[in-house]
Design an enzyme around this catalytic site. Structure first.
Site, PDB file in Angstrom:
ATOM      1  N   LYS A 135     153.591  97.301  82.937  1.00 57.23           N
ATOM      2  CA  LYS A 135     152.137  97.907  82.885  1.00 57.23           C
ATOM      3  C   LYS A 135     150.722  97.055  82.285  1.00 57.23           C
ATOM      4  O   LYS A 135     149.847  97.100  82.899  1.00 57.23           O
ATOM      5  CB  LYS A 135     152.561  99.060  81.591  1.00 57.23           C
ATOM      6  CG  LYS A 135     153.959 100.279  82.826  1.00 57.23           C
ATOM      7  CD  LYS A 135     154.087 101.358  81.348  1.00 57.23           C
ATOM      8  CE  LYS A 135     155.507 102.079  81.785  1.00 57.23           C
ATOM      9  NZ  LYS A 135     156.071 102.272  80.555  1.00 57.23           N
ATOM     10  N   GLN A 193     155.547 103.639  74.941  1.00 56.20           N
ATOM     11  CA  GLN A 193     157.089 103.747  75.356  1.00 56.20           C
ATOM     12  C   GLN A 193     158.397 104.678  74.704  1.00 56.20           C
ATOM     13  O   GLN A 193     158.271 103.683  72.937  1.00 56.20           O
ATOM     14  CB  GLN A 193     156.834 102.456  75.776  1.00 56.20           C
ATOM     15  CG  GLN A 193     157.960 102.010  76.316  1.00 56.20           C
ATOM     16  CD  GLN A 193     158.098 102.115  76.895  1.00 56.20           C
ATOM     17  OE1 GLN A 193     156.845 101.928  77.563  1.00 56.20           O
ATOM     18  NE2 GLN A 193     159.234 102.484  78.335  1.00 56.20           N
ATOM     19  N   ASP A 196     150.556 109.874  80.343  1.00 58.33           N
ATOM     20  CA  ASP A 196     151.939 110.232  80.792  1.00 58.33           C
ATOM     21  C   ASP A 196     152.580 111.610  81.691  1.00 58.33           C
ATOM     22  O   ASP A 196     153.626 111.734  82.005  1.00 58.33           O
ATOM     23  CB  ASP A 196     153.346 109.708  79.899  1.00 58.33           C
ATOM     24  CG  ASP A 196     153.958 108.019  80.217  1.00 58.33           C
ATOM     25  OD1 ASP A 196     154.235 107.853  80.809  1.00 58.33           O
ATOM     26  OD2 ASP A 196     154.957 108.175  78.691  1.00 58.33           O
TER      27      ASP A 196
END
Ligand code: NDP
Length: 286
Positions: A53, A97, A120
């Protein structure tokens, strides 16, 4: 006739090219998208995803800010960091994460991320907006799946879409997105007794169970579109999806491979959300 392989990498590259241009235009207005990545502990798979990412951010001209915390970090310290990043101007989006190491409360940390920075799309406001058909940040993996269908000109309207898996990250939001596009949606999970029959009646079958090879050719109707979200590492170390690719590709009309399918799309849609976040914060979302 064997299925057409959906090249997720190629579609994702096209999306990223568009974003590179958009980011360059934003920069002329003094807007630089920035993504803060919080990584707790050192889970090897998570580390790999985070590195990928961050590399994509660099390629696209998005600033990335890495916050590596030890697995021993307290819930309070984690929440303090989220709070700090919520108020940090150069941070447009915050990515926590997952999974977090045991002992830390994922939901509490996720829920603290400002809805304007929830790139997200897993927070309660983002998911609420999705269910109300007014999404701002669409969860990246389901969004990537929808973009794949769109790029293959597969319109879900009036089709029977079957989603195997009901997580907040993939199955549930993907089902809602297919519903928004007027598919008739069936959601299957580990307590579904007649998985085979349901899958065999699908026009669009999305597998997101995290079980290697669970979808076999006898579960797929001829001409079905099969999207494989699963990422499973088998004993040989090879990465495979939830679909038995070799046999299913002989029956499906379209099929996405693993790797090279949904994975690259997820990262592209994260970048897309980060650009939206930057524009929201600059007050330039049109
Ligand atoms: P979860 O483990 O959170 O959810 C799995 C879902 O599958 C659950 O709803 C579970 O049912 C269901 N399930 C499990 N076993 C079966 C079975 N035998 N039959 C029917 N349903 C079953 O996983 P995620 O949703 O987070 O991820 C799913 C997969 O997608 C994983 O392989 C993951 O690695 C991958 N993934 C890929 C991404 C990408 O970018 N390509 C991004 C995110 C995830 P129940 O609810 O009853 O337990």
């Amino acid at each position: 006739l064997a299925a057409q392989i959906i090249d997720g990498k190629k579609i994702a590259d096209g999306i990223k090219d568009g974003l590179t241009h958009e980011i360059a235009v934003l920069k002329t207005k003094g807007i630089i998208p920035g993504l803060a990545v919080i990584m707790v502990g050192d889970d090897p798979a998570s580390k790999k995803y985070v590195a990928s990412k961050e590399k994509t951010c660099a390629n696209l001209g998005i600033s990335s800010f890495h916050y590596g915390l030890p697995a021993t970090v307290s819930q309070k310290e984690l929440l303090e960091l989220v709070d700090k990043l919520n108020n940090e101007k150069k941070v447009s989006g915050i990515l926590l994460q997952l999974p977090l190491p045991g002992g830390l409360k994922e939901k509490e940390a996720m829920n603290l991320i400002s809805p304007d920075k929830d790139v997200d799309g897993f927070g309660p406001v983002s998911l609420g907006r999705l269910i109300m058909d007014e999404p701002v940040f669409i969860p990246c993996t389901p969004h990537g799946v929808m973009k794949m269908l769109e790029s293959c000109e597969i319109d879900p309207a009036g089709k029977h879409a079957v989603v195997v898996g009901r997580s907040i990250i993939v199955g549930k939001p993907l089902s809602l997105l297919l519903l928004r596009k007027n598919a008739t949606v069936t959601i299957c999970h580990s307590r579904t007794p007649n998985l085979k029959e349901i899958c065999a009646s699908a026009d669009i079958l999305c597998a997101a169970a995290g079980r290697a090879g669970i979808i076999t050719a006898d579960m797929v109707r001829k001409g079905c579109t099969v999207i494989d979200v699963g990422i499973n590492i088998i004993s040989s170390g090879k990465i495979v999806g939830d679909v038995d690719f070799e046999s299913v590709k002989e029956k499906a009309s379209f099929i996405s491979p693993v790797p090279g399918g949904v994975g690259p799309m997820t990262i592209a849609m994260l970048m897309h959300n980060t650009v939206i976040a930057a524009r929201i914060q600059a007050g330039s979302l049109t």
